[in-house]
Design a protein around this motif. Sequence first.
Motif, PDB file in Angstrom:
ATOM      1  N   LYS A  36       0.839  -1.205   0.000  1.00 34.99           N
ATOM      2  CA  LYS A  36       0.000   0.000   0.000  1.00 34.99           C
ATOM      3  C   LYS A  36       0.874   1.255   0.000  1.00 34.99           C
ATOM      4  CE  LYS A  36      -3.891   2.111   2.364  1.00 34.99           C
ATOM      5  NZ  LYS A  36      -4.810   2.032   3.501  1.00 34.99           N
ATOM      6  N   SER A  38       3.831   1.527  -1.187  1.00 33.59           N
ATOM      7  CA  SER A  38       4.529   1.619  -2.469  1.00 33.59           C
ATOM      8  C   SER A  38       3.573   1.713  -3.654  1.00 33.59           C
ATOM      9  CB  SER A  38       5.432   0.400  -2.662  1.00 33.59           C
ATOM     10  OG  SER A  38       6.398   0.334  -1.647  1.00 33.59           O
ATOM     11  N   HIS A  39       2.261   1.742  -3.386  1.00 35.78           N
ATOM     12  CA  HIS A  39       1.226   1.839  -4.421  1.00 35.78           C
ATOM     13  C   HIS A  39       1.311   0.674  -5.408  1.00 35.78           C
ATOM     14  CE1 HIS A  39       0.393   5.768  -2.816  1.00 35.78           C
ATOM     15  NE2 HIS A  39       1.652   6.112  -2.997  1.00 35.78           N
ATOM     16  N   SER A  41      -0.033  -2.915  -7.109  1.00 35.70           N
ATOM     17  CA  SER A  41      -1.355  -3.437  -7.453  1.00 35.70           C
ATOM     18  C   SER A  41      -1.732  -4.586  -6.527  1.00 35.70           C
ATOM     19  CB  SER A  41      -1.378  -3.915  -8.907  1.00 35.70           C
ATOM     20  OG  SER A  41      -0.638  -5.104  -9.037  1.00 35.70           O
ATOM     21  N   ARG A 113       6.082   0.674 -13.098  1.00 32.80           N
ATOM     22  CA  ARG A 113       4.736   0.355 -12.618  1.00 32.80           C
ATOM     23  C   ARG A 113       3.813   0.050 -13.793  1.00 32.80           C
ATOM     24  NH1 ARG A 113       3.780   3.246  -7.402  1.00 32.80           N
ATOM     25  NH2 ARG A 113       5.758   4.207  -6.892  1.00 32.80           N
TER      26      ARG A 113
END
Length: 175
Positions: A36, A38-39, A41, A113
Amino acid sequence: MENFEYSKELWRTGIVLVVFVILNFIITKLTKRYAKASHLSEHRTNLISKYIDFLMFALFCVAMIAVWGSKSEDIFTFIGTALTIIGVAFFAQWSILSNITSGIILFFTFPFRIGDVIRVHDKDFPIEAQIEDIKAFHTLLRTREGELITYPNSLLLQKGVSIVPIKQEDKEFYD
């Protein structure tokens, strides 16, 4: 009331089970917190959670063998034999192991990303595409022409990869 012959082993089994459940819960929470922050998926987070669950199950099995009184020589012989067989099997399938390991490295080092446009600097097959998904074995890339490419994770770590900034006029294509 008679003494139960295996009462110590049953208590130890219960304690080890509780410890492993708690430890697995803590590790899963820490992994999700890291993801979360580190964003990352949800798909990638779930994949790493599965790897952790598998490792915890293997450690639990080893602990159960020790609790139930197997001799350490027998345990080491079993582990050595199992690792030898697994090693030979993975050597035969080194590309699978390489791609799984690369997927884990991509998860934790996170050089790019989902949604990034990348350029793979490959002399024979250069690619410029947007990352649609990063899976355990491969990454899905979509080119400007709409072609969907399945690219092995191990090659993403072996080849030079640069992140291409998205120009304003190209933005609607990639969204």
